[in-house]
Design a protein around this motif. Structure first.
Motif, mmCIF file in Angstrom:
data_model
loop_
_atom_site.group_PDB
_atom_site.id
_atom_site.type_symbol
_atom_site.label_atom_id
_atom_site.label_comp_id
_atom_site.label_asym_id
_atom_site.label_seq_id
_atom_site.Cartn_x
_atom_site.Cartn_y
_atom_site.Cartn_z
ATOM 1 N N ARG A 32 0.827 -1.205 0.000
ATOM 2 C CA ARG A 32 0.000 0.000 0.000
ATOM 3 C C ARG A 32 0.862 1.255 0.000
ATOM 4 O O ARG A 32 0.543 2.240 -0.672
ATOM 5 C CB ARG A 32 -0.962 -0.014 1.195
ATOM 6 N N ALA A 33 1.962 1.217 0.750
ATOM 7 C CA ALA A 33 2.850 2.383 0.778
ATOM 8 C C ALA A 33 3.418 2.654 -0.613
ATOM 9 O O ALA A 33 3.443 3.801 -1.076
ATOM 10 C CB ALA A 33 3.985 2.148 1.779
ATOM 11 N N LEU A 34 3.887 1.615 -1.277
ATOM 12 C CA LEU A 34 4.428 1.795 -2.625
ATOM 13 C C LEU A 34 3.334 2.247 -3.585
ATOM 14 O O LEU A 34 3.556 3.131 -4.424
ATOM 15 C CB LEU A 34 5.058 0.486 -3.121
ATOM 16 N N LEU A 35 2.154 1.684 -3.431
ATOM 17 C CA LEU A 35 1.061 2.040 -4.338
ATOM 18 C C LEU A 35 0.688 3.517 -4.204
ATOM 19 O O LEU A 35 0.279 4.149 -5.182
ATOM 20 C CB LEU A 35 -0.157 1.149 -4.060
ATOM 21 N N ARG A 36 0.845 4.073 -3.007
ATOM 22 C CA ARG A 36 0.563 5.509 -2.834
ATOM 23 C C ARG A 36 1.432 6.330 -3.774
ATOM 24 O O ARG A 36 0.965 7.281 -4.406
ATOM 25 C CB ARG A 36 0.836 5.939 -1.398
ATOM 26 N N SER A 37 2.711 5.983 -3.847
ATOM 27 C CA SER A 37 3.611 6.730 -4.728
ATOM 28 C C SER A 37 3.334 6.408 -6.192
ATOM 29 O O SER A 37 3.357 7.298 -7.046
ATOM 30 C CB SER A 37 5.070 6.412 -4.391
ATOM 31 N N LEU A 38 3.067 5.144 -6.478
ATOM 32 C CA LEU A 38 2.816 4.745 -7.863
ATOM 33 C C LEU A 38 1.574 5.420 -8.431
ATOM 34 O O LEU A 38 1.472 5.621 -9.639
ATOM 35 C CB LEU A 38 2.648 3.220 -7.953
ATOM 36 N N THR A 39 0.623 5.756 -7.571
ATOM 37 C CA THR A 39 -0.648 6.289 -8.046
ATOM 38 C C THR A 39 -0.826 7.771 -7.737
ATOM 39 O O THR A 39 -1.907 8.315 -7.957
ATOM 40 C CB THR A 39 -1.829 5.519 -7.414
ATOM 41 N N ALA A 40 0.217 8.436 -7.246
ATOM 42 C CA ALA A 40 0.074 9.832 -6.809
ATOM 43 C C ALA A 40 -0.444 10.736 -7.926
ATOM 44 O O ALA A 40 -1.144 11.716 -7.668
ATOM 45 C CB ALA A 40 1.418 10.346 -6.298
ATOM 46 N N HIS A 41 -0.096 10.418 -9.163
ATOM 47 C CA HIS A 41 -0.488 11.257 -10.309
ATOM 48 C C HIS A 41 -1.769 10.768 -10.957
ATOM 49 O O HIS A 41 -2.289 11.420 -11.869
ATOM 50 C CB HIS A 41 0.620 11.218 -11.361
ATOM 51 N N ARG A 42 -2.278 9.612 -10.565
ATOM 52 C CA ARG A 42 -3.392 8.997 -11.294
ATOM 53 C C ARG A 42 -4.727 9.587 -10.868
ATOM 54 O O ARG A 42 -4.863 10.151 -9.794
ATOM 55 C CB ARG A 42 -3.363 7.477 -11.101
ATOM 56 N N LEU A 43 -5.700 9.462 -11.739
ATOM 57 C CA LEU A 43 -6.994 10.081 -11.525
ATOM 58 C C LEU A 43 -7.898 9.154 -10.726
ATOM 59 O O LEU A 43 -8.021 7.971 -11.047
ATOM 60 C CB LEU A 43 -7.642 10.408 -12.876
ATOM 61 N N ALA A 44 -8.510 9.711 -9.675
ATOM 62 C CA ALA A 44 -9.502 8.998 -8.864
ATOM 63 C C ALA A 44 -8.937 7.743 -8.199
ATOM 64 O O ALA A 44 -9.651 6.766 -7.999
ATOM 65 C CB ALA A 44 -10.733 8.641 -9.711
ATOM 66 N N ALA A 45 -7.651 7.764 -7.874
ATOM 67 C CA ALA A 45 -7.069 6.625 -7.153
ATOM 68 C C ALA A 45 -7.574 6.628 -5.717
ATOM 69 O O ALA A 45 -7.597 7.667 -5.063
ATOM 70 C CB ALA A 45 -5.550 6.700 -7.172
ATOM 71 N N ALA A 46 -7.980 5.467 -5.227
ATOM 72 C CA ALA A 46 -8.497 5.383 -3.864
ATOM 73 C C ALA A 46 -7.410 5.677 -2.841
ATOM 74 O O ALA A 46 -7.705 6.001 -1.689
ATOM 75 C CB ALA A 46 -9.093 4.001 -3.616
ATOM 76 N N THR A 47 -6.144 5.559 -3.240
ATOM 77 C CA THR A 47 -5.052 5.826 -2.306
ATOM 78 C C THR A 47 -5.026 7.282 -1.869
ATOM 79 O O THR A 47 -4.484 7.606 -0.815
ATOM 80 C CB THR A 47 -3.703 5.483 -2.962
ATOM 81 N N SER A 48 -5.621 8.179 -2.670
ATOM 82 C CA SER A 48 -5.618 9.587 -2.310
ATOM 83 C C SER A 48 -6.508 9.877 -1.114
ATOM 84 O O SER A 48 -6.443 10.951 -0.528
ATOM 85 C CB SER A 48 -6.065 10.439 -3.504
ATOM 86 N N GLN A 49 -7.340 8.912 -0.724
ATOM 87 C CA GLN A 49 -8.228 9.114 0.425
ATOM 88 C C GLN A 49 -7.552 8.778 1.747
ATOM 89 O O GLN A 49 -8.131 8.985 2.809
ATOM 90 C CB GLN A 49 -9.474 8.232 0.274
ATOM 91 N N ILE A 50 -6.354 8.264 1.673
ATOM 92 C CA ILE A 50 -5.678 7.865 2.911
ATOM 93 C C ILE A 50 -5.284 9.106 3.698
ATOM 94 O O ILE A 50 -4.618 9.990 3.178
ATOM 95 C CB ILE A 50 -4.433 7.028 2.580
ATOM 96 N N PRO A 51 -5.696 9.197 4.967
ATOM 97 C CA PRO A 51 -5.378 10.381 5.769
ATOM 98 C C PRO A 51 -3.884 10.527 5.988
ATOM 99 O O PRO A 51 -3.148 9.543 5.990
ATOM 100 C CB PRO A 51 -6.089 10.103 7.098
ATOM 101 N N ARG A 52 -3.446 11.748 6.166
ATOM 102 C CA ARG A 52 -2.053 12.021 6.481
ATOM 103 C C ARG A 52 -1.950 12.612 7.869
ATOM 104 O O ARG A 52 -2.849 13.264 8.343
ATOM 105 C CB ARG A 52 -1.452 12.993 5.466
ATOM 106 N N THR A 53 -0.836 12.381 8.488
ATOM 107 C CA THR A 53 -0.612 12.951 9.804
ATOM 108 C C THR A 53 0.811 13.509 9.836
ATOM 109 O O THR A 53 1.635 13.154 9.022
ATOM 110 C CB THR A 53 -0.809 11.900 10.908
ATOM 111 N N THR A 54 1.070 14.386 10.744
ATOM 112 C CA THR A 54 2.388 15.016 10.806
ATOM 113 C C THR A 54 3.216 14.529 11.976
ATOM 114 O O THR A 54 4.311 14.982 12.196
ATOM 115 C CB THR A 54 2.265 16.548 10.905
ATOM 116 N N GLU A 55 2.656 13.624 12.767
ATOM 117 C CA GLU A 55 3.416 13.099 13.907
ATOM 118 C C GLU A 55 3.319 11.579 13.933
ATOM 119 O O GLU A 55 2.357 11.000 13.467
ATOM 120 C CB GLU A 55 2.857 13.651 15.223
ATOM 121 N N LEU A 56 4.335 10.963 14.515
ATOM 122 C CA LEU A 56 4.306 9.522 14.658
ATOM 123 C C LEU A 56 3.293 9.130 15.710
ATOM 124 O O LEU A 56 3.011 9.890 16.612
ATOM 125 C CB LEU A 56 5.691 9.000 15.065
#
Ligand SMILES: [Zn+2]
Length: 239
Positions: free
Chosen positions: A215-239
């Motif tokens: 999933r981590a790799l797929l986030r980068s592989l799909t960063a430019h793609r349209l309507a990728a479900a990976t774009s819905q993954i929340p981000r956080t700034t702390e561990l």
């Protein structure tokens, strides 16, 4: 630094269920991958750098760290199955220089995917260096020579680096000509290592869930793609 939590992904997961087998014939736990979206028309290159040092190659279990290569192959195949444009490329570069496992940029279509998959395993005669600097310099050359609209660099490592100038290497990582994603394969990520940088960080420990590396790799592989479900993954700034 943008930090992606490997655990914050309870989004709608669709796609084929993967039931990979290990090299020893064991069956790894199944996992699902988010929909990879649709081709964007951009010419893209994703370079995967992998660390084959003993601290990573020795576990030999079914956890995400031990299965990182298998999960990386699954992620590339997941995208390749969805790509219809032929403009998405991948490359592999190992920490050890030179390495028999390196794969120069190839299209994800057809034989290119098979070449990538052959590179996504521990190379024969791997010395297991923990120096990132040399391979990073080579990845920069590859990125600058490849006429891509977008370059993604994904580094799989525990980041227990033995470079003489670790700060300099991290600065080079931050200044890389593309988007950089560090997948930190250890139970205890060094919190300060990437602070102040633009590097995206995903910690994946041996207690993480099966599929986290894919999933981590797929986030980068799909960063430019349209309507990728990976774009819905929340981000956080702390561990
Ligand atoms: Zn495509």
């Amino acid at each position: 630094m943008t930090l992606l939590s490997a655990r914050l992904r309870r989004v709608t997961l669709i796609g084929k269920e993967a039931k990979p087998s290990t090299a020893h014939g064991r069956t790894a736990p199944a996992f699902t991958l988010p929909h990879p979206g649709h081709c964007s028309g951009l010419r893209t290159l994703t370079i995967v750098i992998t660390d084959d040092s003993a601290s990573l190659t020795s576990p030999g279990g079914n956890d995400p760290v031990s299965q990182r290569y298998q999960e990386a192959r699954i992620a590339f195949r997941h995208l390749a199955n969805a790509c219809t444009c032929g403009q998405e490329f991948g490359a592999v570069a190992h920490f050890d220089r030179p390495s028999s496992g390196d794969v120069a940029p190839v299209s994800l279509a057809g034989w290119g995917l098979r070449r990538l998959e052959r590179g996504l395993r521990v190379p024969r005669l791997a010395a297991g260096t923990s120096r990132l600097g040399p391979v990073l310099a080579e990845a920069k050359v590859i990125a600058e020579a490849f006429a891509a609209d977008l370059v993604q660099l994904v580094v799989f490592s525990d980041f227990l680096l033995t470079d003489q100038d670790v700060d300099g290497v991290l600065a080079d990582l931050d200044n890389f000509p593309g988007q950089v994603h560090a997948v930190v394969l250890t139970a205890s990520p060094q919190k300060q290592l990437f602070s102040g940088t633009s590097v995206t960080v995903t910690p994946v420990g041996i207690d993480a869930e099966s599929g986290d590396v894919a999933r981590a790799l797929l986030r980068s592989l799909t960063a430019h793609r349209l309507a990728a479900a990976t774009s819905q993954i929340p981000r956080t700034t702390e561990l």
